[in-house]
Design a protein around this motif. Structure first.
Motif, PDB file in Angstrom:
ATOM      1  N   SER A  11      60.196 -12.723  36.045  1.00 19.42           N
ATOM      2  CA  SER A  11      61.009 -12.138  34.979  1.00 19.42           C
ATOM      3  C   SER A  11      60.766 -12.879  33.668  1.00 19.42           C
ATOM      4  CB  SER A  11      62.491 -12.174  35.364  1.00 19.42           C
ATOM      5  OG  SER A  11      62.947 -13.508  35.468  1.00 19.42           O
ATOM      6  N   SER A  12      61.700 -12.743  32.758  1.00 20.69           N
ATOM      7  CA  SER A  12      61.579 -13.350  31.433  1.00 20.69           C
ATOM      8  C   SER A  12      62.195 -14.756  31.428  1.00 20.69           C
ATOM      9  CB  SER A  12      62.294 -12.476  30.409  1.00 20.69           C
ATOM     10  OG  SER A  12      63.682 -12.504  30.641  1.00 20.69           O
ATOM     11  N   PRO A  13      61.879 -15.569  30.397  1.00 21.80           N
ATOM     12  CA  PRO A  13      62.483 -16.906  30.311  1.00 21.80           C
ATOM     13  C   PRO A  13      64.010 -16.872  30.265  1.00 21.80           C
ATOM     14  CG  PRO A  13      60.639 -16.744  28.784  1.00 21.80           C
ATOM     15  CD  PRO A  13      60.868 -15.372  29.345  1.00 21.80           C
ATOM     16  N   ALA A  14      64.574 -15.901  29.569  1.00 22.92           N
ATOM     17  CA  ALA A  14      66.034 -15.816  29.489  1.00 22.92           C
ATOM     18  C   ALA A  14      66.647 -15.525  30.861  1.00 22.92           C
ATOM     19  CB  ALA A  14      66.444 -14.742  28.497  1.00 22.92           C
ATOM     20  N   LYS A  15      66.071 -14.589  31.606  1.00 25.06           N
ATOM     21  CA  LYS A  15      66.595 -14.276  32.940  1.00 25.06           C
ATOM     22  C   LYS A  15      66.412 -15.454  33.890  1.00 25.06           C
ATOM     23  CE  LYS A  15      66.041  -9.316  32.660  1.00 25.06           C
ATOM     24  NZ  LYS A  15      65.323  -8.133  33.113  1.00 25.06           N
ATOM     25  N   GLY A  16      65.297 -16.150  33.775  1.00 25.99           N
ATOM     26  CA  GLY A  16      65.083 -17.333  34.603  1.00 25.99           C
ATOM     27  C   GLY A  16      66.098 -18.414  34.307  1.00 25.99           C
ATOM     28  N   ALA A  17      66.390 -18.627  33.021  1.00 27.25           N
ATOM     29  CA  ALA A  17      67.361 -19.653  32.633  1.00 27.25           C
ATOM     30  C   ALA A  17      68.778 -19.269  33.044  1.00 27.25           C
ATOM     31  CB  ALA A  17      67.293 -19.901  31.129  1.00 27.25           C
ATOM     32  N   VAL A  18      69.161 -18.020  32.839  1.00 30.79           N
ATOM     33  CA  VAL A  18      70.507 -17.575  33.202  1.00 30.79           C
ATOM     34  C   VAL A  18      70.706 -17.637  34.711  1.00 30.79           C
ATOM     35  CG1 VAL A  18      72.057 -15.565  33.249  1.00 30.79           C
ATOM     36  CG2 VAL A  18      70.881 -16.194  31.140  1.00 30.79           C
ATOM     37  N   SER A  19      69.707 -17.193  35.465  1.00 27.72           N
ATOM     38  CA  SER A  19      69.840 -17.275  36.920  1.00 27.72           C
ATOM     39  C   SER A  19      69.887 -18.736  37.369  1.00 27.72           C
ATOM     40  CB  SER A  19      68.710 -16.522  37.610  1.00 27.72           C
ATOM     41  OG  SER A  19      67.472 -17.156  37.391  1.00 27.72           O
ATOM     42  N   GLY A  20      69.116 -19.595  36.725  1.00 33.95           N
ATOM     43  CA  GLY A  20      69.166 -21.019  37.051  1.00 33.95           C
ATOM     44  C   GLY A  20      70.530 -21.611  36.794  1.00 33.95           C
ATOM     45  N   PHE A  21      71.139 -21.234  35.683  1.00 36.20           N
ATOM     46  CA  PHE A  21      72.472 -21.720  35.354  1.00 36.20           C
ATOM     47  C   PHE A  21      73.490 -21.253  36.395  1.00 36.20           C
ATOM     48  CE2 PHE A  21      76.494 -21.350  32.948  1.00 36.20           C
ATOM     49  CZ  PHE A  21      76.668 -22.688  32.652  1.00 36.20           C
ATOM     50  N   ALA A  22      73.428 -19.960  36.768  1.00 34.46           N
ATOM     51  CA  ALA A  22      74.385 -19.409  37.731  1.00 34.46           C
ATOM     52  C   ALA A  22      74.212 -20.053  39.109  1.00 34.46           C
ATOM     53  CB  ALA A  22      74.212 -17.890  37.826  1.00 34.46           C
ATOM     54  N   PHE A  23      72.972 -20.142  39.591  1.00 31.59           N
ATOM     55  CA  PHE A  23      72.725 -20.741  40.897  1.00 31.59           C
ATOM     56  C   PHE A  23      73.062 -22.230  40.889  1.00 31.59           C
ATOM     57  CE2 PHE A  23      70.316 -16.884  41.615  1.00 31.59           C
ATOM     58  CZ  PHE A  23      70.454 -16.657  42.971  1.00 31.59           C
ATOM     59  N   GLY A  24      72.803 -22.909  39.781  1.00 30.92           N
ATOM     60  CA  GLY A  24      73.110 -24.329  39.683  1.00 30.92           C
ATOM     61  C   GLY A  24      74.602 -24.601  39.675  1.00 30.92           C
ATOM     62  N   LEU A  25      75.359 -23.799  38.935  1.00 28.33           N
ATOM     63  CA  LEU A  25      76.816 -23.967  38.945  1.00 28.33           C
ATOM     64  C   LEU A  25      77.396 -23.688  40.321  1.00 28.33           C
ATOM     65  CD1 LEU A  25      78.093 -22.507  35.554  1.00 28.33           C
ATOM     66  CD2 LEU A  25      77.917 -24.886  36.259  1.00 28.33           C
ATOM     67  N   LEU A  26      76.850 -22.703  41.005  1.00 27.96           N
ATOM     68  CA  LEU A  26      77.274 -22.413  42.364  1.00 27.96           C
ATOM     69  C   LEU A  26      77.008 -23.620  43.269  1.00 27.96           C
ATOM     70  CD1 LEU A  26      78.250 -20.271  44.485  1.00 27.96           C
ATOM     71  CD2 LEU A  26      75.834 -19.788  44.833  1.00 27.96           C
ATOM     72  N   GLN A  27      75.836 -24.207  43.134  1.00 25.56           N
ATOM     73  CA  GLN A  27      75.500 -25.373  43.946  1.00 25.56           C
ATOM     74  C   GLN A  27      76.401 -26.555  43.599  1.00 25.56           C
ATOM     75  OE1 GLN A  27      71.417 -26.579  43.626  1.00 25.56           O
ATOM     76  NE2 GLN A  27      71.497 -27.748  45.525  1.00 25.56           N
ATOM     77  N   ASP A  28      76.725 -26.747  42.327  1.00 27.38           N
ATOM     78  CA  ASP A  28      77.650 -27.811  41.926  1.00 27.38           C
ATOM     79  C   ASP A  28      79.026 -27.606  42.546  1.00 27.38           C
ATOM     80  OD1 ASP A  28      75.812 -29.181  40.385  1.00 27.38           O
ATOM     81  OD2 ASP A  28      76.399 -28.201  38.521  1.00 27.38           O
ATOM     82  N   ALA A  29      79.513 -26.381  42.509  1.00 32.57           N
ATOM     83  CA  ALA A  29      80.845 -26.091  43.049  1.00 32.57           C
ATOM     84  C   ALA A  29      80.887 -26.338  44.556  1.00 32.57           C
ATOM     85  CB  ALA A  29      81.234 -24.650  42.734  1.00 32.57           C
ATOM     86  N   ILE A  30      79.819 -26.001  45.258  1.00 33.43           N
ATOM     87  CA  ILE A  30      79.791 -26.183  46.705  1.00 33.43           C
ATOM     88  C   ILE A  30      79.622 -27.654  47.075  1.00 33.43           C
ATOM     89  CG2 ILE A  30      78.424 -25.708  48.785  1.00 33.43           C
ATOM     90  CD1 ILE A  30      77.925 -22.903  47.592  1.00 33.43           C
ATOM     91  N   SER A  31      78.751 -28.355  46.360  1.00 28.11           N
ATOM     92  CA  SER A  31      78.458 -29.745  46.719  1.00 28.11           C
ATOM     93  C   SER A  31      79.511 -30.724  46.218  1.00 28.11           C
ATOM     94  CB  SER A  31      77.079 -30.155  46.203  1.00 28.11           C
ATOM     95  OG  SER A  31      77.062 -30.138  44.790  1.00 28.11           O
ATOM     96  N   GLY A  32      80.317 -30.344  45.253  1.00 30.11           N
ATOM     97  CA  GLY A  32      81.394 -31.198  44.783  1.00 30.11           C
ATOM     98  C   GLY A  32      80.966 -32.274  43.800  1.00 30.11           C
ATOM     99  N   ILE A  33      79.792 -32.142  43.177  1.00 30.03           N
ATOM    100  CA  ILE A  33      79.405 -33.109  42.148  1.00 30.03           C
ATOM    101  C   ILE A  33      79.858 -32.578  40.791  1.00 30.03           C
ATOM    102  CG2 ILE A  33      77.457 -33.948  43.510  1.00 30.03           C
ATOM    103  CD1 ILE A  33      75.592 -32.479  41.631  1.00 30.03           C
ATOM    104  N   TYR A  34      79.626 -33.375  39.742  1.00 31.04           N
ATOM    105  CA  TYR A  34      80.042 -32.953  38.408  1.00 31.04           C
ATOM    106  C   TYR A  34      79.515 -31.559  38.115  1.00 31.04           C
ATOM    107  CZ  TYR A  34      81.589 -37.637  37.062  1.00 31.04           C
ATOM    108  OH  TYR A  34      82.240 -38.813  36.974  1.00 31.04           O
ATOM    109  N   LEU A  35      80.410 -30.707  37.676  1.00 34.84           N
ATOM    110  CA  LEU A  35      80.043 -29.332  37.373  1.00 34.84           C
ATOM    111  C   LEU A  35      79.092 -29.304  36.177  1.00 34.84           C
ATOM    112  CD1 LEU A  35      80.795 -26.619  38.585  1.00 34.84           C
ATOM    113  CD2 LEU A  35      82.496 -26.356  36.810  1.00 34.84           C
ATOM    114  N   GLY A  36      77.892 -28.806  36.390  1.00 28.78           N
ATOM    115  CA  GLY A  36      76.923 -28.670  35.322  1.00 28.78           C
ATOM    116  C   GLY A  36      75.648 -29.452  35.526  1.00 28.78           C
ATOM    117  N   LEU A  37      75.633 -30.426  36.441  1.00 23.71           N
ATOM    118  CA  LEU A  37      74.409 -31.201  36.644  1.00 23.71           C
ATOM    119  C   LEU A  37      73.299 -30.336  37.248  1.00 23.71           C
ATOM    120  CD1 LEU A  37      75.735 -34.640  37.956  1.00 23.71           C
ATOM    121  CD2 LEU A  37      75.119 -33.972  35.639  1.00 23.71           C
TER     122      LEU A  37
END
Length: 166
Positions: free
Chosen positions: A48-74
């Motif tokens: 896909s495009s850089p914007a879609k790659g970045a947005v999906s990365g942000f969404a998947f990363g926040l999901l992983q932060d919420a599940i793993s219990g580390i600082y939200l956003g890392l």
């Protein structure tokens, strides 16, 4: 219509990733740890495009932060960088072979974990020795599984054409 299908596909991948991350974290031994969110972010970014790659990365990363219990956003930041950079890697590198994809996904997994550990160190958190063992196990597991997931997902999304019929 095609855009709606793609958005719903990303939402389904987010839900499947959430379930898989919870199962990996709670029920499977550490040797089977797979950074599924990174694999899916790289796949979305490479197709896909850089914007879609970045947005999906942000969404998947926040999901992983919420599940793993580390600082939200890392993981949100590191996966955003991986999704954005994945678009350009797909244009610069020819990754048709399974081995090449496995190696590159493994290397990107190491970079992703390095960004998260580096940010945790900058925030003053102590890095336990178990983190390094987990990373040493996670990098090849993510690389191999990621290459296989890419191969099978490509077969589903982009089936081979049989031009002999013409």
């Amino acid at each position: 219509m095609n855009e709606i299908i793609r958005k719903s596909e990303v939402v389904l991948l987010l839900a499947a990733t959430a379930v898989a991350e919870i199962v990996f974290a709670n029920y499977l031994p550490v040797a089977l740890y797979l950074d599924l969110s990174l694999v899916l972010v790289l796949y979305i970014g490479w197709n896909s495009s850089p914007a879609k790659g970045a947005v999906s990365g942000f969404a998947f990363g926040l999901l992983q932060d919420a599940i793993s219990g580390i600082y939200l956003g890392l993981n949100g930041l590191s996966k955003t960088l991986m999704g954005f950079g994945g678009v350009y890697l797909s244009k610069w590198l020819l990754l048709e072979g399974l081995l090449a994809r496995c190696v590159l996904i493994g290397l990107l997994s190491a970079v992703d974990e390095g960004v998260v550990v580096g940010m945790r160190a900058l925030l003053g958190q102590t890095i336990q020795q178990e983190v390094w063992l987990r990373i040493l196990i996670q990098v090849p597991v993510t690389g191999i599984a990621g290459g296989v997931i890419f191969h099978f997902y490509d077969r589903i999304k982009f089936p081979e054409k049989d031009f002999r019929q013409f």
